[in-house]
Write an enzyme that holds these catalytic residues in place. Structure first.
Site, PDB file in Angstrom:
ATOM      1  N   ASP A  46       0.825  -1.207   0.000  1.00 59.92           N
ATOM      2  CA  ASP A  46       0.000   0.000   0.000  1.00 59.92           C
ATOM      3  C   ASP A  46       0.863   1.263   0.000  1.00 59.92           C
ATOM      4  OD1 ASP A  46      -2.804   1.000   0.378  1.00 59.92           O
ATOM      5  OD2 ASP A  46      -1.949   1.863   2.201  1.00 59.92           O
ATOM      6  N   GLU A  76      14.173 -15.917   0.343  1.00 64.69           N
ATOM      7  CA  GLU A  76      14.442 -17.035   1.265  1.00 64.69           C
ATOM      8  C   GLU A  76      13.336 -18.089   1.166  1.00 64.69           C
ATOM      9  OE1 GLU A  76      14.783 -15.617   5.296  1.00 64.69           O
ATOM     10  OE2 GLU A  76      16.055 -13.948   4.657  1.00 64.69           O
TER      11      GLU A  76
END
Ligand code: NOJ
Length: 580
Positions: A231, A283
């Protein structure tokens, strides 16, 4: 192939082609994905309280899988006082009881996975709710404390600090600063809020804020989400010294594009934040993505957000705001593909979301929508619903032919219009209150969806009245009615999405068909599919080829190989091989 090279057209197309974008086989599901935005408050209310919930989303996910979208982006469902419909988060790692529980989230995740749908959640890092424990701690702590330093507190100007620290205005209207009362009861410092006063901005110059959001990212990644829509990704970092800025926090432009010199937008330090987040996502493997809600202009600057080590996608607001102006559309598309190709990123395309008047309503006007699209009310000029819906179909079909990713907003597959007849006391967008009703705000595009025509509230929920009233037309537009009608808007979307996948249009190329790029028409070739749109008043003769799909299922073509006014077609162009 170089951009702007002029190609020789297949024999069926008489004139020249201008190649802008070559087909791309780079790995990454998001590069050509269709991502469907769910606005949880308004999707499906299973517990009957008048507001949508996660269990309702889970129940209807098979309908989205059937629509053949790749992923679902969920607007916020986190704990929140709901002052800005959930974009005021008080706990980033819990579900608001209005929408359910974390177990409901896990059930939704499991169902999405079972159906082969990815889930993307909304991350709101620019600001939180004033009810967040960190902000409450900041209010209770003294000026200059580490608690205050999580936010942007400043002393006021004037003899007794009675004036805001600078002239910034809130995106929702009124000043972007609110003065607090100190714990000892005296008038105190001011805090910055680019949006509602209940949404204090975080201080991204503070490492503790970085650490907190890295924790939030991992929390949702561990629960299986495929990524985040970020956002107001352009606003987190503010220019040092918070210099004066003579306009609204959105740059005071009617379409919210901040001038790039605005001190609350596009600061260089933002990019290191997104690089760090990308490393965290990596990751978890190559399939988790970040999409920037970065209202940035001009387009070459947007490319900075999607460099290879930053975000994967950014919303294309210039495309959303290009309307149905063929010249503007062409230049936005060319500029987007050119700028994003330069950094190896895919473009995205979008026509509607929860912040703008739906495109079926915007296109129901000849000329701009009233109030520049900032909500439409019963006293305003009214759209022509039929015209709007048929132009919306043409516009969506043009968009879904473009190479890149596409975002759909819930209900656009039904051709829903905005709710216009919303009584003032029902309006909930803070924009309405903060501007004394001058700007109606965004409630119109957030009206709860119609699922089943014969059920109460058109199947949105069987209990309380929906939180916003549904227009009468929603019953006829209900999903079950449309599913049963071969010529419905819904069935057109199904067919478009199916064909888009089959023809690999999202991974394809784009070359303008010059003879069709006029004041009232626009066309491009993607592989061997020509996407042609007629915005003029008269029918146009189509090039030789096989009509794959038309946006206007009801148009009378009398067997002629023509494109009606206001229609888009996907046409398989005959090559010399197919002609012989
Ligand atoms: C953009 C969101 O899309 C909008 O709904 C919200 O009000 C603002 N950001 C503030 O979070």
């Amino acid at each position: 192939m170089s951009v702007d090279s002029v190609l020789t057209a297949p024999a069926a197309l008489a004139g020249p082609l201008t190649l802008v974008h070559a087909a791309d086989d780079a790995p990454g599901w998001w590069r050509s994905a269709v991502i469907y935005q769910v606005y949880p408050r308004s999707f499906r209310d299973l517990n009957g309280d008048g507001v949508g919930d996660l269990a309702g989303i889970t129940a209807e996910l098979p309908q989205l899988a059937e629509l053949d979208v790749d992923a679902v982006w969920l607007s916020p469902f986190y704990r929140s006082p709901q002052r800005d419909a959930g974009y005021d988060v008080s706990d980033y790692c819990d579900v608001d009881p209005l929408f359910g529980t974390l177990s409901d989230f896990d059930a939704m995740m499991a169902e999405a996975t079972r159906l082969g749908l990815r889930l993307i959640v909304d991350l709101v890092p620019n600001h939180c709710s004033d009810q967040h424990t960190a902000f409450q701690a900041a209010l209770a702590a003294p000026a200059g404390s580490p608690e205050r330093d999580m936010f942007i507190f400043r002393d006021g100007r004037g003899d007794s600090g009675e004036l805001p620290p600078n002239n910034w205005q809130s995106h929702f209207g009124g000043p972007a600063w609110t003065r607090i009362t100190e714990p000892d009861g005296t008038p105190g410092q001011w805090y910055l809020h680019l949006f509602d006063s209940s949404q204090p901005d975080f201080n991204w110059d503070n490492d503790a804020v970085h650490a907190e959001f890295e924790r939030v990212l991992r929390f949702w990644l561990d629960r299986g989400v495929s990524g985040f829509r970020v956002d107001v990704a352009h606003a987190l970092v503010k220019a040092p010294g918070l210099p004066e800025w003579g306009g609204r926090a959105d740059g005071n432009s009617s379409h919210g594009f901040p001038g790039h010199e605005a001190p609350m937008f596009g600061q260089p330090a933002l990019h290191d934040i997104y690089r760090a987040w990308r490393r965290i996502l990596a990751e978890y493997g190559p399939d988790r993505i970040l999409c920037a809600e970065a209202n940035v202009d001009p387009l070459p600057r947007l490319a900075d957000w999607v460099r290879p080590d930053e975000m994967h996608q950014a919303f294309n607001f210039p495309y959303l705001h290009a309307g149905l102006d063929p010249h503007r559309m062409r230049s936005v598309i060319t500029d987007s593909l050119t700028a994003l190709d330069a950094v190896g990123a895919p473009s995205t395309w979008v026509l509607s979301n929860h912040d703008v008047v739906r495109h079926a309503t915007r296109f129901g006007y000849n000329g701009p929508a009233p109030r520049d699209g900032d909500g439409i009310g019963p006293a305003d000029a009214q759209p022509d619903e039929e015209l709007g819906r048929s132009r919306a179909a043409a516009a969506s079909m043009f968009m879904l032919g473009l190479p890149g990713g596409a975002y759909l907003y819930q209900g656009e597959e039904l051709g829903l219009p905005d709710g216009i007849d919303i009584p003032d006391h029902k309006r909930q967008d803070p924009t309405f209150g903060r501007t004394g009703g001058e700007r109606l705000g965004r409630d119109g595009c957030r009206v709860p969806l119609p699922w089943r025509a014969a059920e109460p509230h058109a199947g949105f929920g069987a209990g309380a009245d929906p939180w916003l009233p549904q227009p009468a037309s929603f019953t006829a537009l209900a999903r079950d009615t449309q599913a049963a009608s071969p010529s419905s808007h819904l069935n057109l979307y199904r067919r478009m999405l199916e064909l888009r996948r089959e023809l690999r249009l999202g991974q394809g190329s784009l070359a303008w068909i010059e003879d069709w790029c006029t004041d009232s028409s626009l066309a491009f070739l993607n592989g061997s599919t020509a996407v042609l749109m007629n915005l003029g008043g008269d029918p146009l003769e189509l090039p030789a080829g096989q009509v794959l799909l038309r946006s206007s299922t009801s148009a009378q073509h009398d067997g002629a190989h023509q494109l009606s006014s206001g229609e888009t077609v996907w046409l398989e162009i005959y090559t010399e091989d197919t002609e012989n």
